[in-house]
Design an enzyme around this catalytic site. Structure first.
Site, PDB file in Angstrom:
ATOM      1  N   GLU A 178     -28.341 -23.483  -1.722  1.00  0.00           N
ATOM      2  CA  GLU A 178     -26.850 -23.407  -2.144  1.00  0.00           C
ATOM      3  C   GLU A 178     -26.647 -23.935  -3.787  1.00  0.00           C
ATOM      4  O   GLU A 178     -27.558 -24.590  -4.295  1.00  0.00           O
ATOM      5  CB  GLU A 178     -26.129 -24.599  -1.367  1.00  0.00           C
ATOM      6  CG  GLU A 178     -24.612 -25.047  -1.941  1.00  0.00           C
ATOM      7  CD  GLU A 178     -23.765 -23.814  -2.231  1.00  0.00           C
ATOM      8  OE1 GLU A 178     -23.599 -23.196  -1.135  1.00  0.00           O
ATOM      9  OE2 GLU A 178     -23.057 -23.746  -3.412  1.00  0.00           O
TER      10      GLU A 178
ATOM     11  N   ARG B 163      -1.245 -21.664  -3.999  1.00  0.00           N
ATOM     12  CA  ARG B 163      -1.676 -22.422  -2.803  1.00  0.00           C
ATOM     13  C   ARG B 163      -1.510 -23.763  -3.168  1.00  0.00           C
ATOM     14  O   ARG B 163      -1.972 -24.352  -4.566  1.00  0.00           O
ATOM     15  CB  ARG B 163      -3.110 -22.166  -2.480  1.00  0.00           C
ATOM     16  CG  ARG B 163      -3.438 -20.572  -2.030  1.00  0.00           C
ATOM     17  CD  ARG B 163      -4.642 -20.356  -1.923  1.00  0.00           C
ATOM     18  NE  ARG B 163      -5.146 -21.101  -0.764  1.00  0.00           N
ATOM     19  CZ  ARG B 163      -5.284 -20.596   0.490  1.00  0.00           C
ATOM     20  NH1 ARG B 163      -4.753 -19.477   0.807  1.00  0.00           N
ATOM     21  NH2 ARG B 163      -5.817 -21.536   1.333  1.00  0.00           N
TER      22      ARG B 163
ATOM     23  N   TYR C 174       2.092 -24.734   6.889  1.00  0.00           N
ATOM     24  CA  TYR C 174       1.371 -25.378   8.205  1.00  0.00           C
ATOM     25  C   TYR C 174       0.726 -26.430   7.885  1.00  0.00           C
ATOM     26  O   TYR C 174       0.233 -26.928   6.778  1.00  0.00           O
ATOM     27  CB  TYR C 174       0.560 -24.577   9.163  1.00  0.00           C
ATOM     28  CG  TYR C 174      -0.728 -23.937   8.538  1.00  0.00           C
ATOM     29  CD1 TYR C 174      -2.041 -24.474   8.537  1.00  0.00           C
ATOM     30  CD2 TYR C 174      -0.512 -22.599   7.853  1.00  0.00           C
ATOM     31  CE1 TYR C 174      -3.018 -23.821   7.934  1.00  0.00           C
ATOM     32  CE2 TYR C 174      -1.678 -22.288   7.463  1.00  0.00           C
ATOM     33  CZ  TYR C 174      -2.977 -22.762   7.353  1.00  0.00           C
ATOM     34  OH  TYR C 174      -4.020 -22.179   6.912  1.00  0.00           O
TER      35      TYR C 174
ATOM     36  N   ASP D 253     -17.853 -13.806   4.169  1.00  0.00           N
ATOM     37  CA  ASP D 253     -17.193 -13.098   3.032  1.00  0.00           C
ATOM     38  C   ASP D 253     -18.063 -11.913   2.491  1.00  0.00           C
ATOM     39  O   ASP D 253     -17.701 -11.011   1.846  1.00  0.00           O
ATOM     40  CB  ASP D 253     -16.642 -13.949   2.150  1.00  0.00           C
ATOM     41  CG  ASP D 253     -15.316 -14.547   2.929  1.00  0.00           C
ATOM     42  OD1 ASP D 253     -14.912 -14.195   4.022  1.00  0.00           O
ATOM     43  OD2 ASP D 253     -14.832 -15.231   1.745  1.00  0.00           O
TER      44      ASP D 253
ATOM     45  N   GLY E 273     -12.183 -17.199   8.125  1.00  0.00           N
ATOM     46  CA  GLY E 273     -13.353 -18.137   8.713  1.00  0.00           C
ATOM     47  C   GLY E 273     -13.850 -17.773   9.985  1.00  0.00           C
ATOM     48  O   GLY E 273     -15.012 -17.929  10.497  1.00  0.00           O
TER      49      GLY E 273
HETATM   50  C1  LIG Z   1     -13.967 -22.931  -3.184  1.00  0.00           C
HETATM   51  C2  LIG Z   1     -13.577 -21.969  -1.944  1.00  0.00           C
HETATM   52  C3  LIG Z   1     -12.416 -22.535  -1.286  1.00  0.00           C
HETATM   53  C4  LIG Z   1     -11.607 -21.654  -0.233  1.00  0.00           C
HETATM   54  N1  LIG Z   1     -10.481 -22.167   0.139  1.00  0.00           N
HETATM   55  C5  LIG Z   1      -9.862 -21.440   1.211  1.00  0.00           C
HETATM   56  C6  LIG Z   1      -8.824 -21.911   1.750  1.00  0.00           C
HETATM   57  O1  LIG Z   1      -8.180 -22.859   1.528  1.00  0.00           O
HETATM   58  N2  LIG Z   1      -8.368 -21.247   2.897  1.00  0.00           N
HETATM   59  C7  LIG Z   1      -8.849 -20.265   3.533  1.00  0.00           C
HETATM   60  O2  LIG Z   1      -8.472 -19.719   4.604  1.00  0.00           O
HETATM   61  N3  LIG Z   1     -10.070 -19.920   2.838  1.00  0.00           N
HETATM   62  C8  LIG Z   1     -10.653 -20.412   1.940  1.00  0.00           C
HETATM   63  N4  LIG Z   1     -11.841 -20.095   1.360  1.00  0.00           N
HETATM   64  C9  LIG Z   1     -12.509 -18.834   1.891  1.00  0.00           C
HETATM   65  C10 LIG Z   1     -13.159 -19.104   3.304  1.00  0.00           C
HETATM   66  O3  LIG Z   1     -13.778 -20.471   3.133  1.00  0.00           O
HETATM   67  C11 LIG Z   1     -13.987 -17.840   3.445  1.00  0.00           C
HETATM   68  O4  LIG Z   1     -13.164 -16.806   3.670  1.00  0.00           O
HETATM   69  C12 LIG Z   1     -14.531 -18.056   5.010  1.00  0.00           C
HETATM   70  O5  LIG Z   1     -14.961 -19.485   5.524  1.00  0.00           O
HETATM   71  C13 LIG Z   1     -15.995 -17.478   4.826  1.00  0.00           C
HETATM   72  O6  LIG Z   1     -16.847 -18.042   3.814  1.00  0.00           O
HETATM   73  P1  LIG Z   1     -18.284 -17.774   3.602  1.00  0.00           P
HETATM   74  O7  LIG Z   1     -19.009 -18.931   3.830  1.00  0.00           O
HETATM   75  O8  LIG Z   1     -18.842 -16.483   3.776  1.00  0.00           O
HETATM   76  O9  LIG Z   1     -18.303 -17.772   1.713  1.00  0.00           O
HETATM   77  P2  LIG Z   1     -17.839 -18.930   0.913  1.00  0.00           P
HETATM   78  O10 LIG Z   1     -17.039 -19.889   1.443  1.00  0.00           O
HETATM   79  O11 LIG Z   1     -17.277 -18.404  -0.536  1.00  0.00           O
HETATM   80  O12 LIG Z   1     -19.226 -19.611   0.636  1.00  0.00           O
HETATM   81  C14 LIG Z   1     -20.398 -18.989  -0.167  1.00  0.00           C
HETATM   82  C15 LIG Z   1     -21.402 -19.998  -0.520  1.00  0.00           C
HETATM   83  O13 LIG Z   1     -22.301 -19.318  -1.130  1.00  0.00           O
HETATM   84  C16 LIG Z   1     -22.678 -20.274  -2.347  1.00  0.00           C
HETATM   85  N5  LIG Z   1     -23.253 -19.217  -3.234  1.00  0.00           N
HETATM   86  C17 LIG Z   1     -22.785 -18.107  -3.676  1.00  0.00           C
HETATM   87  N6  LIG Z   1     -23.673 -17.576  -4.552  1.00  0.00           N
HETATM   88  C18 LIG Z   1     -24.649 -18.128  -4.621  1.00  0.00           C
HETATM   89  C19 LIG Z   1     -26.141 -18.004  -5.216  1.00  0.00           C
HETATM   90  N7  LIG Z   1     -26.514 -16.931  -5.957  1.00  0.00           N
HETATM   91  N8  LIG Z   1     -27.080 -18.985  -4.653  1.00  0.00           N
HETATM   92  C20 LIG Z   1     -26.853 -19.836  -4.055  1.00  0.00           C
HETATM   93  N9  LIG Z   1     -25.565 -20.226  -3.490  1.00  0.00           N
HETATM   94  C21 LIG Z   1     -24.641 -19.466  -3.644  1.00  0.00           C
HETATM   95  C22 LIG Z   1     -21.516 -20.635  -2.836  1.00  0.00           C
HETATM   96  O14 LIG Z   1     -21.563 -21.667  -3.796  1.00  0.00           O
HETATM   97  C23 LIG Z   1     -20.655 -21.003  -1.476  1.00  0.00           C
HETATM   98  O15 LIG Z   1     -20.938 -22.258  -1.255  1.00  0.00           O
HETATM   99  C24 LIG Z   1     -12.329 -20.750   0.316  1.00  0.00           C
HETATM  100  C25 LIG Z   1     -13.672 -20.243  -0.372  1.00  0.00           C
HETATM  101  C26 LIG Z   1     -14.058 -21.189  -1.300  1.00  0.00           C
HETATM  102  C27 LIG Z   1     -15.600 -20.564  -1.733  1.00  0.00           C
END
Ligand SMILES: Cc1cc2nc3c(=O)[nH]c(=O)nc-3n(C[C@H](O)[C@H](O)[C@H](O)COP(=O)(O)OP(=O)(O)OC[C@H]3O[C@@H](n4cnc5c(N)ncnc54)[C@H](O)[C@@H]3O)c2cc1C
Length: 424
Positions: A37, A191, A230, A309, A322
């Site tokens: 991470e 937001r 909500y 994502d 999520g």
């Molecule tokens: C900061 C943030 C706030 C969010 N807030 C909301 C919200 O309020 N409400 C909502 O509905 N959704 C929110 N989301 C989106 C939601 O979390 C996602 O749509 C869903 O949970 C799927 O997330 P994910 O784990 O695929 O991606 P993400 O949640 O984007 O996580 C990706 C992770 O990969 C890490 N990463 C990226 N590139 C690299 C790399 N090159 N090397 C190592 N690590 C890396 C990032 O630091 C992050 O921790 C947010 C996302 C983020 C990043």
């Protein structure tokens, strides 16, 4: 000692919701999981997020502690005019838990994240704890060798690399040959969170949150503005997404981009004074441009596979981003259950067959959800054509039909049946 019958070594990039969920699913079936991470994981961001029954069913099966995570059960709803406050729809979600086998929860993203992190890394429970390595940014991938290169030049190797690196995924270019660029939808969202106590303390706004446990509210405006409101954190915080029309060329989401409260009040100036009184209590307002990306044609190549994502970024209108990430983790867990290093050594196509099956299980559902998520739950007709390649049967047209479509899907049953049919 590692023997050829050993479980797989899996590297996950990103400790967000999808990276942690995948770590839980894979550790539970015995694989060795390391998560790299880039952040220090100390300043988690975000506001509230929906965990609908298609995902909460999974969390509960992992012994996720909803009390510790301060989840709020969605209990009831109304839709009202933002200008007059006149309600034109009221409903209850009493039927959700008995019908879909799990409740619909509203969570603060940070609380969800914390509890997933605990489940991924705890020494209790099935399998070996996943190891999270923070402050480790992945700069490069070799999909054939199964290696990643960190920004400090360290190289790490595994049997499988899972990219859970989010909406701005760099891993996708190693699968598709180029990065995918988004389009702006013409809408952005403000937001923010406001403590419930602050709203109750003001006689002009108190009625909004009286007798309001788990209420999901929508206020619509004449210019297409829409507030989705909500509670989360044991009803102690109120979460707002205030959507508005914006002509902008922004092509990058930033979850932490602040704007002034004045901008929010300006965009919503025609809304009822009591709503504006609520908005004035917001201490920190973020703005999120709503960008759309087409479904990806492929989710894996050689030893690299996408989840969350990175595979299917989507807008907030269905509240499913999520949940879809959590569904991915289950499907990947089912197709990789029992796979050993021996199997991969004996059959050079073994991993590809498993990842192809994962893609087949997940891509259509997630792609349909990406397209449905471009519109509100009362606007199914607007995406009927675009969703056709990914969706069989009637298009959901209203919130009640979307609840059935989104919540009734059982990814575990679907994945287990697909694995059985594939005879792998
Ligand atoms: C900061 C943030 C706030 C969010 N807030 C909301 C919200 O309020 N409400 C909502 O509905 N959704 C929110 N989301 C989106 C939601 O979390 C996602 O749509 C869903 O949970 C799927 O997330 P994910 O784990 O695929 O991606 P993400 O949640 O984007 O996580 C990706 C992770 O990969 C890490 N990463 C990226 N590139 C690299 C790399 N090159 N090397 C190592 N690590 C890396 C990032 O630091 C992050 O921790 C947010 C996302 C983020 C990043």
């Amino acid at each position: 000692m590692t023997t050829s019958n050993s479980p797989l070594d899996v590297i996950i990039i990103g400790a967000g919701i999808s990276g942690l969920s995948t770590a839980i699913a894979l550790r539970r079936i015995g694989h060795n999981v390391k998560i790299y991470e880039r952040s220090n994981l100390k300043n988690e961001l975000g506001a509230a997020i929906h965990i609908s029954p298609n995902a909460s069913r999974i969390l509960l099966s992992w012994d996720f502690d909803v009390k510790r995570a301060r989840f709020v059960k969605a209990m009831k709803t109304y839709i009202a005019s933002g200008n007059t406050l006149q309600k034109f729809y009221e409903g209850s979600y009493d039927h959700v838990e008995p019908t879909y086998g799990a409740a619909w929860y509203l969570s603060h993203r940070v609380d969800l994240h914390e509890e997933l992190k605990r489940l991924a890394t705890t020494s209790e429970g099935p399998g070996k704890p996943a190891v999270i390595i923070p402050n480790s940014k992945v700069d490069d991938y070799d999909v054939e060798a199964g290696t990643i290169t960190l920004s400090n030049s360290e190289v790490h190797k595994a049997d499988l690399i899972v990219a859970a690196d989010g909406v701005h995924s760099q891993a996708t270019k190693h699968i598709l040959g180029s990065l995918q660029y988004p389009e702006h939808t013409g809408q952005s969202a403000f937001r923010f969170l406001i403590p419930t106590a602050d709203i109750i303390a003001d006689p002009e706004t108190a009625d909004f949150v009286k007798d309001d446990d788990g209420r999901f509210k929508v206020f619509t405006g004449v210019r297409g503005n829409r507030i989705v409101w909500y509670p989360c954190r044991n009803n102690e915080e109120q979460n707002f997404a205030a959507i508005f029309h914006e002509d902008t060329s922004e092509t990058k989401e930033d979850w932490d981009a602040s704007v002034s409260g004045e901008k929010l009040l300006e965009e919503y100036q025609d809304f009822h004074p009591a709503i504006l009184a609520v908005f004035r209590k917001a201490k920190s307002v973020k703005k999120w441009p709503l960008l759309f990306r087409e479904p990806l044609p492929a989710w894996y190549k050689s030893k690299l596979v996408l989840v969350g994502d990175a595979a299917h970024p989507m807008l907030p209108h269905q509240g499913q981003a999520g949940a879809q990430a959590i569904e991915d983790s289950v499907a990947l867990g089912v197709v990789l259950n029992g796979v050993t290093k021996t199997e991969l050594q004996n059959d050079p196509n073994a991993l590809a067959k498993r990842l192809e099956l994962y893609q087949t299980i997940r891509r259509r559902r997630a792609a349909a959800m990406q397209i449905f998520s471009n519109f509100g739950q009362d606007q199914g007709d607007k995406c009927a054509e675009a969703v056709k390649p990914y969706h069989d049967g009637p298009i959901p047209m209203n919130p009640a039909e979307f609840i059935v479509y989104n919540f009734s899907y059982n990814v575990k049953d679907h994945s287990e049946q697909a694995l059985k049919d594939a005879k792998l």
